[in-house]
Each structure stands twice: as structure tokens, then as C-alpha cells.
Design an enzyme around this catalytic site. Structure first.
Site, PDB file in Angstrom:
ATOM      1  N   GLU A 219       0.800  -1.223   0.000  1.00 30.14           N
ATOM      2  CA  GLU A 219       0.000   0.000   0.000  1.00 30.14           C
ATOM      3  C   GLU A 219       0.837   1.279   0.000  1.00 30.14           C
ATOM      4  OE1 GLU A 219      -0.468  -2.646   1.856  1.00 30.14           O
ATOM      5  OE2 GLU A 219      -2.566  -3.261   1.775  1.00 30.14           O
TER       6      GLU A 219
ATOM      7  N   MET B 192      24.746   8.031   0.747  1.00 28.18           N
ATOM      8  CA  MET B 192      24.650   9.317   1.457  1.00 28.18           C
ATOM      9  C   MET B 192      25.079   9.154   2.912  1.00 28.18           C
ATOM     10  SD  MET B 192      23.304  12.384   0.531  1.00 28.18           S
ATOM     11  CE  MET B 192      24.836  13.070   1.080  1.00 28.18           C
TER      12      MET B 192
ATOM     13  N   LYS C 271     -16.896  -0.523   7.572  1.00 23.20           N
ATOM     14  CA  LYS C 271     -17.466  -1.465   6.600  1.00 23.20           C
ATOM     15  C   LYS C 271     -18.996  -1.395   6.566  1.00 23.20           C
ATOM     16  CE  LYS C 271     -16.844  -6.148   4.872  1.00 23.20           C
ATOM     17  NZ  LYS C 271     -16.159  -7.441   5.074  1.00 23.20           N
TER      18      LYS C 271
ATOM     19  N   PHE D 230     -10.363  -7.992  14.232  1.00 29.85           N
ATOM     20  CA  PHE D 230      -9.385  -8.381  13.223  1.00 29.85           C
ATOM     21  C   PHE D 230      -9.114  -7.195  12.290  1.00 29.85           C
ATOM     22  CE2 PHE D 230      -8.524 -10.173   8.934  1.00 29.85           C
ATOM     23  CZ  PHE D 230      -7.263 -10.673   9.214  1.00 29.85           C
ATOM     24  N   GLN D 231      -7.854  -6.879  12.115  1.00 31.50           N
ATOM     25  CA  GLN D 231      -7.409  -5.779  11.271  1.00 31.50           C
ATOM     26  C   GLN D 231      -8.018  -4.439  11.663  1.00 31.50           C
ATOM     27  OE1 GLN D 231      -7.718  -7.111   7.123  1.00 31.50           O
ATOM     28  NE2 GLN D 231      -5.655  -7.973   7.294  1.00 31.50           N
TER      29      GLN D 231
END
Lengths: 161, 574
Positions: free
Chosen positions: B51, B480, B163, B113-114
Site C-alpha cells: 500500500e 549518502m 465497513k 481483526f485488522q
């Protein structure tokens, strides 16, 4: 770095999560919140939050300025203690075994809002300093518990924004 | 007219009304209703493999197209994976709408969950967060998200959709506009400020114009450049502002900063007026705030009033859209200039040219590097690419060499993460930029360290047949950081070597991309030209030495006048 207590007064939209957005910046700048009052105003549309913050003065100013970036904030100002009219309410539970209620009232002008066999709850409104002095006068051993609201403050007419 | 539909369907409908073409994202449990609603939508979903990449793609899409880029993720890990990309967009004021699925309201706070409090996490790195609690609120929330993301100082807005809100059916009203009471993005410019600024500008003997990301955002390059030419004033930029003014223009001094151009860093300390437009006085641009432009009056023009006097006290601040302000300022200055300045007898321009001459011989400009070295590759890259080509970068030495040696000629052709400095930005940003500008060559100029952070974007580029090119300067090191350890940490090299770095040709080919390792500048140029003609992504690996330090270098915390121009020996004092 100058450190002192400052009043941060904000007017915000009255909706969930707004205090959270304000607190984020206060935490980021490592300021301690010594007092916090809030209540809805302007017919319920807005909420006035008054914070007493201790820490670096420049950090408090930074918070006030950066708060204006937060979408829900309508106003944010900082004041020194002398620039505002500030009042705080305290409820003090007092052990009455060794001290008479009448004497307390006579000395302080507090209101007794609840009384039981061995204790009373006194209500006092004043500046933070007046409340400190009230508690001192009662004597530490007579005070069972204290709940303070933190100050609500409005700028004096002579205070420029 | 209202119509009954689900919250998810209303989200897609509202996105279509915002003229969204692409959603970069990945589905999961909590945003499945939203994905189901995309089934028969005109909006194309671009599938990523992580993502964070979706957020970078949406960010770059927004920077190039001026529209808000849209990314989406499911709840929990999907949402947290977006955060680095959201923070990147926030740091560079990029318009974005990030849509996350959330567990159903009834499950909130139950460690479902999640479940992640993504609003809690995202609040400090977004312009705003929204969470509609009923389906009927969805069209308003989407409208507000786009309004906030794209107006004023743009930024990412998070839209968190429980949801059950996606599933719930309601009679929908789609608003034409929304107002946000405490948000005032279009404050009219104070004409008195313009008059004051014009007076200061006309009086100045050694003016410099300084452009930042805000010039690009406001599409103010035209009036910005016109004022520079009217005044014959040299122009500097921030790293983000490269492209505000053509860097091959005789008045361009290039970017200032930690790895700015030597002449820009030197002359900014000598100006008597600095007109700062759409900049935020970042420490990476200014060095020590107190020692920055010490002899100059400063005029600061910005759309965000909270930037005024934040890092550096200024003499005059002008709130407004840079395009509007610069247009007004040009008119006000033009009125006051009675005759054009005698160019041949302009001591400031003479000083500018003297400094240019004086600095031509510094090691950083002398081309003393090996054939296959960052500075030379960057310069050849410019020769190969047309002026309209878009360059994205990762973060590291390769990016700094671009800062110094790659001339950006047009606005919105330089897409790089400067505020947050997010390694891994380059490749997904190239994907997003290509969707925004399909007819323009898009190149990700990268380092091996940055590239491997988001290499999975190759999968998307292959699937979408995007003819983008990733150039990887491969020094098998975090170059760097190596430079800092070499110059400031007694050569204690720790945590920077990649002894088992992948074979980038095999890696790219495994994804289905074209790939080549080049051994000379000519081979590089040839591979670039081939890559531009391909029908899918190309990876060009260029092996380089980890020992080439980036100069000029303004050591952290130092004043900009203490910029070190040359060899490592000079750095021994730090």
C-alpha cells in the site's frame, strides 16, 4: 528559553476529535497541560478550550500559531496570566473532626455543597492562587481530597490580540 | 433528486463526480464493498503489491496532474502501510485522498481483526481526516475530502470508511459544494501588502527571488519568472522548487541548501532583499536560521499563514495564492520602474557573474569525477531527455546530484520527496506520474538503496505496460549515509554496505521488465534512448563508486555561508 505558565485559549468547532487535534500539537512541543477546561458556546456550534500550559514560552507561541493550520480551529491565542480574567472552581473535601465548618465559611466565603458526619465538600471559585491559598489555610491534614477544574479565562479589554 | 444506494456505491459515484480516473490501491476485508462498487465504474483500479506504493503513486499523480491522487487500502496493516506515503505527501503539500476501509462501527474498540485507529495514527500527517458514520454522510465526506485536499495549501486527506457504512443503503444527495466553517483558503490579497512589497523591491540594490514548491502548486512560474526578468534579479529555489524557473536561464542560480549550488548558497548571503515565494524556510534549505541571509530584508509570500515567522522572522509577509500575489506584484513593480535598469552597469549582476566565474573551478564543478559517476550521468541524462520529460527520484546521493547538476526546465517535471525524504519514492512516483502524463517520458533516477525499498512497483509498471525507466546508481551501499560516516563519524562505516545486493538485471527481468547494466556514458545514453521506445518498464543499472562524495555540502547546523565546496579534506574541520 523562558519557561512559565501561559493560557492557551482556543475556539474550535464543536465536533468529535477536535480536542485530539489540539492536544497533538501540545504534545509535539513537549508542553505540560496544567489545566484544561472546555465547554460548548455560541449556541452549541463552537467549543471554547482553555489550557494552562507550562514549558518553553516560545513553544506555547508556536502551538498557538500552528493550531491555525488545523481545519477545525476558529481562533487560538496565548495570554500571560496578567492578560486574562481567569477563574477556577475547586471542590475540596474537608475532614471536620478538627475544624469547624462555620469557621471555614467565615474565613473563606466558600460554599458547603455537601455535608456528612465527618466531612464536608466545599466549593470555591477564584483565581488559581486564591484556591491554593484556601487549601493552605485549611491545613494539609484537614484536606481529604481536591478536584479542580482548571482555569477558564477570557482576555481583558486592555489585552491586545 | 435522491437515489437509494449503498455507502460504497455512493463513494464511487462521488469519486466519479470528482472526475477521478484512477485509484491506486489494494483490496482487503474491510474495503471489499468499495471494490465491489468499482466493478462497473469508469474509474480504473491500479493494483499495487504494497500500500505504501499506492500512496506514492497517488502523490506523484497529484503533483503532476494538479488533481488529488486517490489511493485505497483496507483496514489495519493496509492502512498503516499507507502512512509513510501519506506523510510524504503531507510534507510536500501534495493533494491526495486516501481511502481506508475500517472495521464495522459495532466492532470499534474491540481489537477486531485488522482494526487500527488509523485516524489516531494519521492525524499528525494529514491535512484532515474524515470518518462518515452513516451512508448518507458519504457524498458529503468525499466532497469535503477533495475540497480540502486541493484548495489552499494542498495536502492529503484521509477518508476512513467503516465497513457497515459502506454496506448500508440510504437515499443519497450529492452536494455540488461544501463549506468548512473554520477553513478559509481564499483570503483576498491585501493590496497594501503589495504596495509595501513593491516599494521594498524597487529600493533594493541586490534582490534575489526565491521559489519553493508553492510556486509550482499555485502555477505561479509565469509571473514569478516575469518579475525576475523585469528586475533582472537572480533566482534561487528550494530543492522542491526546482523548475519554478528554467534552470538554464541566465538569471538562474539553482537551488540553495545542504547540497545546493555553490553560487546560490554564496550569493543568498549577499543579497539585500529576498523575495521568498511558496517556501517554508526548511533547515535543509537555509542551514542555521540565524545566519541565513543576514543582511537581507525578507518578503515572504505564502498561502499558509502558519508558515510566516515559523523558522525565520521576516520583514513582510503576504498571505495569498502565489499566482495572484506575483501577478499583482509584477504590475505594482512595473508601474514604479520608470526606466529599465542599465544591465551593463548593474553592480549586482556583475557580482553574480564574478561569483559564477570564481566558483567554476571548485572540485564539485570541475568534472574530475570518473566517467561513470553521479554528476556525469546526471548531466548526460539531461542531454538525452526532452525538456518536458518528468524526473522522479529516490532519496540519497543520486537525488542530491540531480539537485546540483540536473537542470529542470519546466514546472511539474521534477517530482521528489524533499520534506520527508522518503527513500523508495522514485519508482512508484514514476508510475503515478506516467498515469498523469502518459505522453511524456518519465524517468525514475534512483539509487540501489532506495530502489529496493519499493521495487515491487515494477510489477504494476509491467502489468500496465508503462514505458518508464528506472536508472539505478548502484554503489552497493547507502551512499549518502556512507558520506556522513566518512566525513563526520571518523569513517566508522556501519550498517551501510549491501554485499549481497541483488543482480538488478535478473531482478527486473523476473518482474518482466527490460534491463541492462551499462559500462560507459555512451552505453548509458544508448540504453536510455532504447528505454524511451519500449512498451514497458526498463531498468538501467549503472555501477558507481561508493566513494564519490556529494559537494557542495552545507554541514548540518552550520550557516549557509560555511558551505564546503570541495574535497573531503576541507571537511576535516567538522
Amino acid at each position: 528559553m523562558t519557561r512559565s505558565s501561559k493560557v492557551l485559549s482556543t475556539l474550535v468547532e464543536n465536533k468529535p476529535g477536535t480536542l485530539f487535534r489540539v492536544i497533538h500539537l501540545v504534545r509535539l512541543m513537549r508542553l505540560n497541560i496544567e489545566g484544561l477546561t472546555l465547554g460548548v458556546t455560541n449556541g452549541g456550534a463552537d467549543c471554547r478550550m482553555t489550557m494552562t500550559l507550562s514549558g518553553d514560552d516560545a513553544a506555547v507561541e508556536h502551538v498557538a500559531r500552528q493550531l491555525m493550520k488545523v481545519i477545525d480551529i476558529l481562533e487560538a491565542h496565548t495570554y500571560g496570566p496578567e492578560e486574562v480574567t481567569a477563574r477556577e472552581l475547586a471542590l475540596v473535601k474537608i475532614n471536620t473532626d478538627k475544624i469547624s465548618v462555620a469557621e471555614i465559611q467565615r474565613n473563606t466565603g466558600c460554599r458547603i455543597v455537601d455535608s456528612s458526619k465527618h466531612s464536608v465538600v466545599a466549593e470555591i471559585v477564584g483565581s488559581a492562587k486564591e484556591i491554593d491559598e484556601f487549601v493552605q489555610r485549611l491545613g494539609e491534614s484537614n484536606v481529604l481530597d481536591i478536584a479542580r477544574t482548571g482555569v477558564a479565562a477570557l482576555p481583558k479589554e486592555t489585552t491586545s490580540r | 433528486m435522491t437515489e437509494k444506494m449503498s455507502g460504497a456505491r455512493a463513494t464511487v459515484e462521488a469519486l466519479e463526480r470528482e472526475k477521478v480516473d484512477y485509484i491506486f490501491g489494494m483490496p482487503g476485508g474491510a474495503n471489499l464493498p468499495l471494490y465491489d462498487a468499482l466493478w462497473d465504474s469508469k474509474i480504473k483500479h491500479i493494483l499495487v503489491r504494497h500500500e505504501q506504493l499506492a500512496a506514492h503513486m497517488a502523490d506523484a499523480y497529484g503533483r503532476v496532474s494538479r488533481k488529488a491522487g486517490v489511493c485505497s487500502a483496507t483496514s489495519g496493516p493496509g492502512a498503516t502501510n499507507l502512512i509513510t506515503g501519506i506523510a510524504t505527501a503531507y510534507a510536500d503539500s501534495s493533494p491526495m485522498v486516501a481511502i481506508t476501509g475500517q472495521v464495522a462501527k459495532a466492532m470499534t474498540g474491540r481489537n477486531a481483526f485488522q482494526e487500527t485507529d488509523v485516524i489516531g495514527i494519521a492525524t499528525p500527517v494529514t491535512k484532515y481526516t474524515l470518518q462518515p458514520l452513516s451512508a448518507a454522510e458519504v457524498p458529503f465526506a468525499v466532497k469535503e475530502a477533495f475540497y480540502l485536499a486541493t484548495t489552499g495549501r494542498p495536502g492529503p486527506v484521509l477518508l476512513d470508511l467503516p465497513k457497515d457504512v459502506q454496506q448500508e443503503e440510504a437515499e443519497m444527495t450529492f452536494p455540488e459544494s461544501v463549506t468548512v466553517r473554520a477553513y478559509r483558503p481564499n483570503v483576498p490579497v491585501d493590496p497594501q501588502d503589495i504596495e509595501r512589497a513593491a516599494a521594498m523591491i524597487v529600493k533594493a540594490e541586490r534582490p534575489i527571488l526565491w521559489g519553493g514548491g508553492g510556486v509550482r502548486i499555485a502555477d505561479a512560474a509565469q509571473p514569478f519568472g516575469a518579475l525576475a526578468e523585469l528586475l533582472m534579479a537572480p533566482v534561487i529555489t528550494t530543492l522542491q522548487g526546482k523548475g519554478d524557473f528554467p534552470e538554464n536561464h541566465p538569471l538562474s542560480l539553482g537551488p540553495i541548501g545542504m547540497h545546493g549550488r555553490a553560487e546560490a548558497n554564496k550569493l543568498v548571503s549577499e543579497c539585500d532583499l529576498l523575495v521568498a515565494v511558496g517556501v517554508r524556510f526548511s533547515d535543509r534549505s537555509t542551514g542555521n536560521f540565524g545566519e541565513f541571509a543576514p543582511g537581507a530584508k525578507i518578503i515572504h509570500i505564502d498561502a499558509d499563514p502558519t508558515e510566516f515567522n515559523k523558522n525565520k522572522a521576516v520583514d513582510l509577509s503576504i498571505l495569498g495564492d502565489a499566482n495572484v500575489v506575483m501577478g499583482m506584484l509584477f504590475d505594482a513593480v512595473a508601474k514604479r520602474i520608470t526606466k529599465s535598469k542599465d544591465l551593463n552597469n548593474n553592480p549586482w549582476l556583475k557580482r553574480v557573474n564574478d561569483v559564477r566565474e570564481e566558483l567554476k573551478g571548485i572540485p564539485a564543478y570541475k568534472d574530475s569525477y570518473a566517467d561513470l559517476s553521479g554528476p556525469r550521468i546526471v548531466k548526460r541524462l539531461r542531454d538525452v531527455l526532452p525538456p518536458e520529460a518528468i524526473l522522479t527520484t529516490g532519496v540519497g546521493r543520486h537525488q542530491m546530484w540531480c539537485e546540483i547538476h540536473y537542470q529542470v526546465l519546466r514546472p511539474r517535471t521534477w517530482i521528489t520527496s524533499t520534506g520527508l525524504g522518503t527513500m523508495g519514492f522514485g519508482l512508484p512516483a514514476a508510475v503515478g506520474a506516467k498515469f498523469a502524463a502518459p505522453d511524456v517520458p518519465v524517468v525514475d533516477f534512483d539509487g540501489d538503496g532506495s530502489f529496493v525499498m519499493t521495487e515491487q512497483a515494477l510489477a504494476t509498471a509491467v502489468e500496465e505496460k508503462l514505458p518508464i525507466i528506472s536508472v539505478i546508481l548502484n554503489d552497493r551501499s547507502l551512499g549518502m549515509v556512507e558520506q556522513w560516516q566518512r566525513l563526520m563519524y571518523n569513517r566508522h562505516y556501519i550498517g551501510i554496505k549491501f554485499p549481497n545486493t541483488p543482480d538488478f538485471v535478473k531482478l527486473a527481468e523476473a518482474y518482466g521488465a527490460h534491463a541492462k547494466t551499462v559500462g560507459s556514458l555512451d552505453e548509458f545514453a544508448k540504453a536510455m534512448r532504447e528505454g524511451l521506445r519500449m512498451d514497458g518498464p526498463t531498468v538501467i543499472e549503472v555501477p558507481v563508486s561508493p566513494l564519490d562524495d556529494v559537494f557542495p555540502f552545507l554541514p548540518p547546523g552550520k550557516g549557509i555561508k560555511d558551505t564546503v565546496y570541495g574535497s573531503s579534506k576541507e571537511m576535516a574541520i567538522f
